[in-house]
Design a protein around this motif. Sequence first.
Motif, mmCIF file in Angstrom:
data_model
loop_
_atom_site.group_PDB
_atom_site.id
_atom_site.type_symbol
_atom_site.label_atom_id
_atom_site.label_comp_id
_atom_site.label_asym_id
_atom_site.label_seq_id
_atom_site.Cartn_x
_atom_site.Cartn_y
_atom_site.Cartn_z
ATOM 1 N N TYR A 1 10.636 -46.100 5.654
ATOM 2 C CA TYR A 1 11.922 -46.647 4.670
ATOM 3 C C TYR A 1 11.025 -47.379 3.345
ATOM 4 N N ARG A 2 10.172 -48.180 3.870
ATOM 5 C CA ARG A 2 9.559 -49.002 2.918
ATOM 6 C C ARG A 2 8.260 -47.861 2.116
ATOM 7 N N ILE A 3 8.101 -46.954 2.728
ATOM 8 C CA ILE A 3 7.206 -46.061 1.891
ATOM 9 C C ILE A 3 8.223 -45.114 0.777
ATOM 10 N N LEU A 4 9.105 -44.889 1.363
ATOM 11 C CA LEU A 4 10.235 -43.963 0.669
ATOM 12 C C LEU A 4 10.789 -44.909 -0.379
ATOM 13 N N ASN A 5 10.682 -46.280 -0.436
ATOM 14 C CA ASN A 5 11.531 -47.146 -1.139
ATOM 15 C C ASN A 5 10.455 -47.235 -2.520
ATOM 16 N N GLU A 6 9.254 -46.768 -2.698
ATOM 17 C CA GLU A 6 8.257 -46.825 -3.724
ATOM 18 C C GLU A 6 8.443 -45.478 -4.411
ATOM 19 N N MET A 7 8.462 -44.436 -3.812
ATOM 20 C CA MET A 7 8.493 -42.962 -4.544
ATOM 21 C C MET A 7 9.373 -42.838 -5.556
ATOM 22 N N PRO A 8 10.747 -43.122 -5.539
ATOM 23 C CA PRO A 8 11.512 -43.003 -6.806
ATOM 24 C C PRO A 8 10.869 -43.755 -8.126
ATOM 25 N N PHE A 9 10.492 -44.928 -8.056
ATOM 26 C CA PHE A 9 9.848 -45.552 -8.967
ATOM 27 C C PHE A 9 8.666 -44.867 -9.653
ATOM 28 N N LEU A 10 7.702 -44.458 -8.630
ATOM 29 C CA LEU A 10 6.593 -43.733 -9.157
ATOM 30 C C LEU A 10 6.768 -42.352 -9.883
ATOM 31 N N ALA A 11 7.829 -41.807 -9.518
ATOM 32 C CA ALA A 11 8.538 -40.506 -9.911
ATOM 33 C C ALA A 11 9.081 -40.840 -11.437
ATOM 34 N N ALA A 12 9.697 -41.987 -11.434
ATOM 35 C CA ALA A 12 10.474 -42.301 -12.759
ATOM 36 C C ALA A 12 9.200 -42.340 -13.851
ATOM 37 N N ILE A 13 8.235 -43.536 -13.377
ATOM 38 C CA ILE A 13 7.254 -43.713 -14.137
ATOM 39 C C ILE A 13 6.596 -42.348 -14.767
ATOM 40 N N LEU A 14 6.269 -41.480 -14.012
ATOM 41 C CA LEU A 14 5.879 -40.253 -14.588
ATOM 42 C C LEU A 14 6.945 -39.616 -15.645
ATOM 43 N N ILE A 15 8.052 -39.384 -15.178
ATOM 44 C CA ILE A 15 9.313 -38.745 -15.954
ATOM 45 C C ILE A 15 9.371 -39.507 -17.347
ATOM 46 N N VAL A 16 9.287 -40.763 -17.393
ATOM 47 C CA VAL A 16 9.360 -41.584 -18.647
ATOM 48 C C VAL A 16 8.170 -41.237 -19.622
ATOM 49 N N PHE A 17 7.076 -41.467 -18.935
ATOM 50 C CA PHE A 17 5.847 -40.981 -19.913
ATOM 51 C C PHE A 17 5.889 -39.555 -20.242
ATOM 52 N N ILE A 18 6.516 -38.617 -19.777
ATOM 53 C CA ILE A 18 6.456 -37.213 -20.067
ATOM 54 C C ILE A 18 7.653 -37.189 -21.324
ATOM 55 N N ALA A 19 8.863 -37.966 -20.830
ATOM 56 C CA ALA A 19 9.890 -37.665 -21.739
ATOM 57 C C ALA A 19 9.608 -38.429 -23.160
ATOM 58 N N VAL A 20 8.889 -39.605 -23.099
ATOM 59 C CA VAL A 20 8.645 -40.464 -24.227
ATOM 60 C C VAL A 20 7.294 -39.758 -25.042
#
Length: 151
Positions: A128-147
């Motif tokens: 769960y500690r590992i799963l806790n980091e995954m959404p933020f890593l995906a969000a970083i990539l999504i924001v850079f792509i979108a912006v």
Amino acid sequence: MILAAYDWLRALHILAVIAWMAGLLYLPRLFVYHCSAIPGGELDSTLKLQEQRLLKIIMNPAMIAAWIFGLLLVWANAERAGSWAVFVSFAWFGKFALVSVMTGLHHVLALRYKRFQDGSNDWPDRHYRILNEMPFLAAILIVFIAVVALR
């Protein structure tokens, strides 16, 4: 008509994503604490209730809203561009793929929630500690792509 509501759609999409991300970051953290709770104890009961409310009242509606408003934004952008061809690019595919990964992660967390509810969790807190980091890593990539890539 949809183009006239573009700014409202964008605002609602951003708010839905914020709520969804908050849940995707918080639910695995609750699971970390839940791993150390004594089954049937007070902490176990409290965490079950918190997890249920987070998933059912915040995360599920926010995910659905983020998808709906996001797809409406795609439609509005296609209307503004006068063509759907603008969405056939590596950047759009990448954003769609990453949002799909976040949706998949949401469903994994929902399945793990059911395991905690019925007392059959078989994952250690480290998962769960590992799963806790995954959404933020995906969000970083999504924001850079979108912006940056989808200007």
